[in-house]
Design a protein around this motif. Structure first.
Motif, mmCIF file in Angstrom:
data_model
loop_
_atom_site.group_PDB
_atom_site.id
_atom_site.type_symbol
_atom_site.label_atom_id
_atom_site.label_comp_id
_atom_site.label_asym_id
_atom_site.label_seq_id
_atom_site.Cartn_x
_atom_site.Cartn_y
_atom_site.Cartn_z
ATOM 1 N N ARG A 11 0.842 -1.195 0.000
ATOM 2 C CA ARG A 11 0.000 0.000 0.000
ATOM 3 C C ARG A 11 0.878 1.247 0.000
ATOM 4 N N THR A 12 0.441 2.225 -0.779
ATOM 5 C CA THR A 12 1.210 3.450 -0.961
ATOM 6 C C THR A 12 0.323 4.669 -0.751
ATOM 7 N N CYS A 13 0.963 5.774 -0.367
ATOM 8 C CA CYS A 13 0.265 7.049 -0.253
ATOM 9 C C CYS A 13 1.304 8.161 -0.234
ATOM 10 N N THR A 14 1.327 8.974 -1.278
ATOM 11 C CA THR A 14 2.283 10.080 -1.327
ATOM 12 C C THR A 14 1.679 11.378 -0.799
ATOM 13 N N ARG A 15 0.362 11.393 -0.552
ATOM 14 C CA ARG A 15 -0.298 12.620 -0.099
ATOM 15 C C ARG A 15 0.192 13.054 1.280
ATOM 16 N N THR A 16 0.188 12.101 2.199
ATOM 17 C CA THR A 16 0.495 12.434 3.583
ATOM 18 C C THR A 16 0.963 11.191 4.314
ATOM 19 N N GLY A 17 1.701 11.390 5.393
ATOM 20 C CA GLY A 17 2.138 10.286 6.214
ATOM 21 C C GLY A 17 1.341 10.217 7.500
ATOM 22 N N LEU A 18 1.630 9.199 8.288
ATOM 23 C CA LEU A 18 0.929 9.033 9.561
ATOM 24 C C LEU A 18 1.340 10.111 10.558
ATOM 25 N N PHE A 19 2.590 10.610 10.422
ATOM 26 C CA PHE A 19 3.096 11.620 11.343
ATOM 27 C C PHE A 19 3.493 12.878 10.593
ATOM 28 N N ASP A 20 3.446 13.987 11.277
ATOM 29 C CA ASP A 20 3.885 15.263 10.728
ATOM 30 C C ASP A 20 5.408 15.279 10.728
ATOM 31 N N GLN A 21 6.000 15.448 9.536
ATOM 32 C CA GLN A 21 7.458 15.434 9.407
ATOM 33 C C GLN A 21 8.120 16.497 10.279
ATOM 34 N N LYS A 22 7.443 17.627 10.506
ATOM 35 C CA LYS A 22 8.017 18.690 11.320
ATOM 36 C C LYS A 22 8.054 18.309 12.799
ATOM 37 N N VAL A 23 7.147 17.436 13.201
ATOM 38 C CA VAL A 23 7.069 17.004 14.604
ATOM 39 C C VAL A 23 7.936 15.769 14.833
ATOM 40 N N VAL A 24 7.838 14.820 13.912
ATOM 41 C CA VAL A 24 8.600 13.569 14.009
ATOM 42 C C VAL A 24 9.448 13.443 12.747
ATOM 43 N N PRO A 25 10.704 13.874 12.788
ATOM 44 C CA PRO A 25 11.542 13.897 11.583
ATOM 45 C C PRO A 25 11.744 12.514 10.971
ATOM 46 N N ARG A 26 11.903 12.499 9.671
ATOM 47 C CA ARG A 26 12.139 11.267 8.937
ATOM 48 C C ARG A 26 13.585 10.836 9.111
ATOM 49 N N ILE A 27 13.825 9.521 9.030
ATOM 50 C CA ILE A 27 15.165 8.991 9.242
ATOM 51 C C ILE A 27 16.110 9.333 8.094
ATOM 52 N N VAL A 28 15.545 9.594 6.915
ATOM 53 C CA VAL A 28 16.343 10.022 5.764
ATOM 54 C C VAL A 28 15.888 11.421 5.355
ATOM 55 N N PRO A 29 16.760 12.211 4.749
ATOM 56 C CA PRO A 29 16.411 13.597 4.442
ATOM 57 C C PRO A 29 15.482 13.766 3.247
ATOM 58 N N ASP A 30 15.258 12.704 2.472
ATOM 59 C CA ASP A 30 14.428 12.798 1.275
ATOM 60 C C ASP A 30 12.988 13.154 1.622
ATOM 61 N N ASP A 31 12.320 13.845 0.708
ATOM 62 C CA ASP A 31 10.908 14.115 0.934
ATOM 63 C C ASP A 31 10.111 12.819 0.785
ATOM 64 N N ARG A 32 8.829 12.889 1.137
ATOM 65 C CA ARG A 32 8.022 11.664 1.199
ATOM 66 C C ARG A 32 7.952 10.939 -0.145
ATOM 67 N N LEU A 33 7.761 11.675 -1.217
ATOM 68 C CA LEU A 33 7.640 11.042 -2.528
ATOM 69 C C LEU A 33 8.922 10.321 -2.916
ATOM 70 N N VAL A 34 10.061 10.958 -2.708
ATOM 71 C CA VAL A 34 11.338 10.314 -3.035
ATOM 72 C C VAL A 34 11.554 9.078 -2.174
ATOM 73 N N MET A 35 11.240 9.194 -0.872
ATOM 74 C CA MET A 35 11.387 8.050 0.018
ATOM 75 C C MET A 35 10.568 6.865 -0.464
ATOM 76 N N ILE A 36 9.301 7.110 -0.820
ATOM 77 C CA ILE A 36 8.430 6.024 -1.271
ATOM 78 C C ILE A 36 8.940 5.439 -2.579
ATOM 79 N N ARG A 37 9.350 6.286 -3.497
ATOM 80 C CA ARG A 37 9.848 5.786 -4.787
ATOM 81 C C ARG A 37 11.080 4.907 -4.595
#
Length: 270
Positions: A11-37
């Motif tokens: 399952r995929t979703c590029t619109r939004t994640g479960l957490f706000d990136q500003k509140v809970v930073p991602r483990i990699v610096p890529d934006d959500r779309l790049v991370m999913i791709r």
């Protein structure tokens, strides 16, 4: 000898994640779309490295059309045909429910539920299926589930659980009662334990206290504590890593979970 049948439901979703990136930073610096791709690319690579009897089905949670086009361009590189569905209703819970329901109703033997923020080792799919067959063949072990991610928080003081260590395919495996949504199951377990999958899908994040450990985790045992009917195993190190918000953005949690994971991540070309 007939090949083990594996049905992968992503399952995929590029619109939004479960957490706000500003509140809970991602483990990699890529934006959500790049991370999913990148994660989807790694899954396709792992499928292409396998000679197993595999199907691939994708449930996309109404990503923008331009993002869907990018995702399909990756999926088209897979050695097997894929089926692509757009979820009927937006939302994390609904997409999880549709993913689980499809696996329950259509899987042939084994079903691998996958989330879009998991980076897979090129050998991951073969390892998961081979491990299932190996542990299933051991005397005294009934049904089997395989979690690809050796969750690092399970080693933290206060969270550690008893387990047994096994050796197979040139690596160690530990028994566990903890898993994320991304896990390989025999489809008969999904059907027989449907109430746990349904509860996890529809109530996670909406009803306080509902998590994997007290839903699908109730099906699992670690060959020490025989809580549930299914023995679950994880490889050490992991063969898939959750790249999204792991450890609330603390890199220390995955530094040792896959050899050269940062290099492999950087080498994924989009």
């Amino acid at each position: 000898m007939m090949k083990t049948k594996l049905d992968i439901v992503l399952r995929t979703c590029t619109r939004t994640g479960l957490f706000d990136q500003k509140v809970v930073p991602r483990i990699v610096p890529d934006d959500r779309l790049v991370m999913i791709r990148k994660c989807v690319t790694s899954l396709v690579t792992s499928i292409n490295h396998s000679d197993k009897d595999i199907t691939l089905t994708v449930f996309d949670d109404q990503s923008p059309p331009e993002d869907v086009k990018l995702l399909k361009s990756i999926l088209e590189k897979c050695r097997i045909p894929f089926t692509f569905f757009t979820t009927q209703t937006q939302g994390f819970n609904n997409s999880a429910f549709e993913q689980f329901q499809y696996g329950r109703d259509h899987a042939r033997e084994l079903v691998y539920f996958v989330e879009d923020d998991y980076m897979h080792d090129p050998t991951a799919i073969d390892l998961l299926v081979n491990a299932y067959n190996h542990f299933r063949s051991l005397s005294g072990i009934s049904e089997i589930a395989i979690s690809p991610w050796d969750q690092p928080q399970e080693y933290d003081l206060g969270h550690a659980q008893p387990c047994k260590i096994f050796h197979f395919d040139n690596r160690y495996w530990r028994s566990t009662i903890s898993t994320s949504n991304t896990v390989l199951w025999p489809v008969e377990v999904v059907r027989g334990g449907w109430q746990f999958f349904e509860k996890l899908a529809l109530q996670y994040g909406k009803v306080a206290g509902v998590e994997e450990i007290n839903t699908i985790g109730q099906l699992l045992n670690n060959t020490v504590t025989h809580r549930g009917p299914v023995s679950c195993f994880s490889p050490i190190p992991s063969v898939a890593l959750q790249m999204h918000h792991l450890g609330q953005g603390s890199p220390k949690h995955i530094d040792t979970k896959m050899f050269h994971w940062e290099q492999r991540w950087a080498e994924i070309v989009l």
